[in-house]
Write a protein that holds these residues in place. Sequence first.
Motif, short mmCIF file in Angstrom:
data_model
loop_
_atom_site.label_atom_id
_atom_site.label_comp_id
_atom_site.label_asym_id
_atom_site.label_seq_id
_atom_site.Cartn_x
_atom_site.Cartn_y
_atom_site.Cartn_z
N ARG A 261 55.63 26.95 -22.53
CA ARG A 261 54.43 27.10 -23.36
C ARG A 261 53.60 28.26 -22.82
O ARG A 261 53.65 28.56 -21.63
CB ARG A 261 53.59 25.81 -23.32
CG ARG A 261 54.28 24.61 -23.92
CD ARG A 261 53.57 23.30 -23.60
NE ARG A 261 52.26 23.19 -24.24
CZ ARG A 261 51.49 22.09 -24.17
NH1 ARG A 261 51.91 21.04 -23.48
NH2 ARG A 261 50.31 22.08 -24.78
N ALA A 262 52.85 28.88 -23.71
CA ALA A 262 51.96 29.95 -23.26
C ALA A 262 50.92 29.36 -22.31
O ALA A 262 50.47 28.23 -22.49
CB ALA A 262 51.27 30.59 -24.46
N VAL A 263 50.55 30.15 -21.30
CA VAL A 263 49.55 29.71 -20.31
C VAL A 263 48.54 30.83 -20.09
O VAL A 263 48.91 31.99 -19.90
CB VAL A 263 50.22 29.34 -18.97
CG1 VAL A 263 49.14 29.03 -17.91
CG2 VAL A 263 51.13 28.14 -19.15
N LYS A 264 47.26 30.44 -20.11
CA LYS A 264 46.18 31.41 -19.92
C LYS A 264 45.37 31.01 -18.69
O LYS A 264 45.06 29.84 -18.50
CB LYS A 264 45.29 31.42 -21.16
CG LYS A 264 44.19 32.47 -21.17
CD LYS A 264 43.49 32.44 -22.53
CE LYS A 264 42.38 33.46 -22.64
NZ LYS A 264 41.74 33.43 -23.98
N LEU A 265 45.07 32.00 -17.86
CA LEU A 265 44.29 31.76 -16.64
C LEU A 265 43.12 32.73 -16.59
O LEU A 265 43.31 33.95 -16.56
CB LEU A 265 45.17 31.95 -15.41
CG LEU A 265 44.49 31.96 -14.03
CD1 LEU A 265 43.66 30.70 -13.81
CD2 LEU A 265 45.54 32.11 -12.93
N ARG A 266 41.90 32.18 -16.61
CA ARG A 266 40.68 32.99 -16.50
C ARG A 266 39.71 32.27 -15.58
O ARG A 266 39.14 31.26 -15.96
CB ARG A 266 40.05 33.23 -17.87
CG ARG A 266 38.71 33.98 -17.80
CD ARG A 266 38.16 34.32 -19.17
NE ARG A 266 37.87 33.16 -19.98
CZ ARG A 266 36.76 32.42 -19.89
NH1 ARG A 266 35.83 32.72 -18.99
NH2 ARG A 266 36.58 31.38 -20.69
N PRO A 267 39.52 32.75 -14.36
CA PRO A 267 38.60 32.07 -13.45
C PRO A 267 37.14 32.33 -13.81
O PRO A 267 36.82 33.30 -14.50
CB PRO A 267 38.94 32.70 -12.10
CG PRO A 267 39.38 34.09 -12.45
CD PRO A 267 40.12 33.95 -13.75
N ASP A 268 36.27 31.45 -13.34
CA ASP A 268 34.84 31.70 -13.45
C ASP A 268 34.48 32.90 -12.57
O ASP A 268 35.21 33.25 -11.64
CB ASP A 268 34.03 30.49 -12.98
CG ASP A 268 34.00 29.39 -14.04
OD1 ASP A 268 34.45 29.64 -15.16
OD2 ASP A 268 33.51 28.29 -13.71
N ARG A 269 33.32 33.50 -12.85
CA ARG A 269 32.90 34.66 -12.06
C ARG A 269 32.76 34.32 -10.59
O ARG A 269 33.16 35.11 -9.73
CB ARG A 269 31.56 35.18 -12.60
CG ARG A 269 30.94 36.31 -11.79
CD ARG A 269 31.75 37.60 -11.86
NE ARG A 269 31.71 38.19 -13.17
CZ ARG A 269 32.22 39.39 -13.47
NH1 ARG A 269 32.80 40.12 -12.52
NH2 ARG A 269 32.16 39.86 -14.70
N ASP A 270 32.22 33.14 -10.25
CA ASP A 270 32.05 32.83 -8.83
C ASP A 270 33.38 32.66 -8.12
O ASP A 270 33.54 33.11 -6.98
CB ASP A 270 31.14 31.61 -8.64
CG ASP A 270 31.57 30.42 -9.45
OD1 ASP A 270 32.51 30.53 -10.25
OD2 ASP A 270 30.94 29.34 -9.29
N ASP A 271 34.36 32.03 -8.77
CA ASP A 271 35.68 31.91 -8.15
C ASP A 271 36.38 33.26 -8.10
O ASP A 271 37.10 33.57 -7.14
CB ASP A 271 36.54 30.91 -8.93
CG ASP A 271 36.16 29.47 -8.64
OD1 ASP A 271 35.32 29.25 -7.73
OD2 ASP A 271 36.69 28.57 -9.31
N ASP A 272 36.18 34.08 -9.12
CA ASP A 272 36.74 35.43 -9.13
C ASP A 272 36.22 36.22 -7.92
O ASP A 272 37.00 36.82 -7.17
CB ASP A 272 36.34 36.12 -10.44
CG ASP A 272 37.01 37.47 -10.67
OD1 ASP A 272 37.24 38.20 -9.68
OD2 ASP A 272 37.27 37.81 -11.83
#
Length: 774
Positions: A261-272
């Motif tokens: 399945r397609a998977v998308k990963l976008r962290p929050d700014r603080d975790d980034d």
Amino acid sequence: MKHQDIAATATPVETTHDSAEKHVTGRADYTDDLAVPQGTLHAYLGLSRVAHGRIRSMDLGAVRAAPGVVDVLTAADIPGPNDVSPVHKHDDPIFADDLVQFHGQPLFAVLAETRDRARRAAALARIDYEELPFALDPIAARDSGMGLVTEGMTLRRGAPEEAMPQAPRRLTGRMAIGGQDHFYLEGQIALAIPGEDDEVTIFTSTQHPSEVQHIVAQALGVPANAVVVNVRRMGGGFGGKETQMNLFACVAAIAAKRWGRAVKLRPDRDDDMTATGKRHDFVVDYAVGFDDAGKILAVEGDWYARCGFSADLSGPVTDRALFHADNAYFYPAVELRSHPLKTNTVSNTAFRGFGGPQGVIVAERLMEEIAYATGQDTLAVRKANFYRNGDLTPYHQTVEDMILPRLVAELEETSAYAARRQSVLDFNADMEARGGPLRRGLALTPVKFGISFTATHYNQAGALVHVYSDGSIHLNHGGCEMGQGLHTKIAQVVADAFQVSLSRIKVTKTTTEKVPNTSATAASSGTDLNGMAALNACEQIKARLIAFLCEARDATPDEVRFVPDHVFVQGEAIPFAQVVHMAYMARVQLSAAGFYATPKIHWNRAKGQGRPFYYYAYGAACAEVSVDTLTGEYVVERADVLHDVGRSLNPALDRGQVEGAFVQGMGWLTSEELWWDAKGRLRTYAPSTYKIPLASDRPKHFDVRLADWSVNKERTIKRSKAVGEPPFMLGISVFEAIGHAVASVAGYRIAPRLDAPATPERVLMAIERLRGAA
């Protein structure tokens, strides 16, 4: 149509950024704007909460049981090597397995039906650590025996051990130089879509698609041809997406192939900000020998870098710090040493200037030290020590194109430097006499910046150009657009080659499917490399068209000329689209893959000798500031910039790059402070705690001009010069102007020795220190 009439319709050089309207209207598509396939899963990272320790146990039961969670990935679930090291040292795991080496290191990833559920579930992990001693700053790491993350380098020319003791005057000092967060507007993100068999396609925000391709293939245990990486545009990169994207792309790809399945990963700014690397902090110990006139005779220096727990790009970054430790100045005898130290912090990485700014600022500190020691204007000392053509750098490259004397003289005149300096001195004397709190400072600083990747094999590029039968043109190249206008410039190169309007050209997303084995869009080389590759492709197609027309019209090559939207053959102007259609009907190949490799460069790191740079870009800035000696606060009153971009391909884009670089460099040295607490936690991890320059922080009067008389002596694209990184160091003029204002409280007799960033707190402490010593 007459030839002169056609020529009059030529496309203007100063062309608007191809996505400018989309940027300001919100219609520009970034990775997070792409429509995701049905059934897409969302990933979120679980991060460590200690700076250094062994994992005794990791209880993920509550995470797996959380609503909407589909799976949790750990190091055991990685099909291939657990590593995203860009330099193949196998020291940068995707997920920590046994040993945690910095606070915020990824330990696992949650997959859930929504991003919010994945994010909430990640916080439910229960992890038991055996906490271990840690070192955060480079000097603590050096003294505790942490060791190096990679081998350091030494540059040497002459015999400084002999010249230094013989110098009439000598100074030693230490300077701390802070790091910097990239603070790209678009954070790290990856969308992975599984394909047939071993295939996977990744949409991501990276400056180095080919590296992502290879690192993902490695992690999946598949060949590189199974992985496609696509980049339409980035919302800023600044080096933070050269290697740091590898982690996010790998996690998304592993999860996508595991679940189909397609998977998308976008962290929050603080975790980034917590989990990704920064500009390298340095502590520099320096010694300089000079004569009574302020002429340098010998220089020695040690650059101690906070590199983080793994090598990443610390080797080449610390190398480049040494390459630019001379900036614009000739050191007759010199030895410079780098020490890339391992620390229990996130691995630092590429950042605009790539270590060069941390070298340049030490050169400017030497000029400042000498000026105050000899009672001279800092600019006079700078000019007295400028390189002359024929001088050798510490890495034994001959300086052949030194234009700073002319450039600085022009800026002195246009900025009224001499009159303003006297005005600043008079203002400060009046304030001192009246007991007023304000002081002013003025500084004019130069930059000389080498252009090329110091890893010689990166100095290559490819491009693909298709001319369709209707006369429209498709352009694809290996460079990535991150707001700098690269696609616009390369399209201009193609338009100029064929003498057609830009409206005929469509630049498509950067993809590993079309141009293989690309280098990172970094080192200010994007236009130099990809522009020449695109031109090479155009010249191949033009050669075929010319041969076809010569045969069809019984003409000679001299009788065929490309003019705006037409081709002249024996005096007849044939529309470009008609020529293309004729060639198509005659079965002429109208597609070409172009290639370019930078000539002349070579480098022997073991010897510390060679020609690592194809040419130098130059610039200078004059900054004036006001400082409140009661609070340490300051305002940039005025900045005048004159920068060298050779023969500009697009003055509007180039001025924009200079303006942005200046402000970003100013932010690095004034307000952008990274701070770790006693537990090893980065506390400046969000916009609320990390201060980039605001619109109100820009100089009140900001005059940026290009040296329109400059022409690159080397055969670059249209004799232009790189512009991305060199002007970043012009922000040092603000830092030096603050120092000048601070020095006034002690009658300019003592060098202020400010550390960077010069926050109001540091400025106030320096003022009190100088007053106590006066």
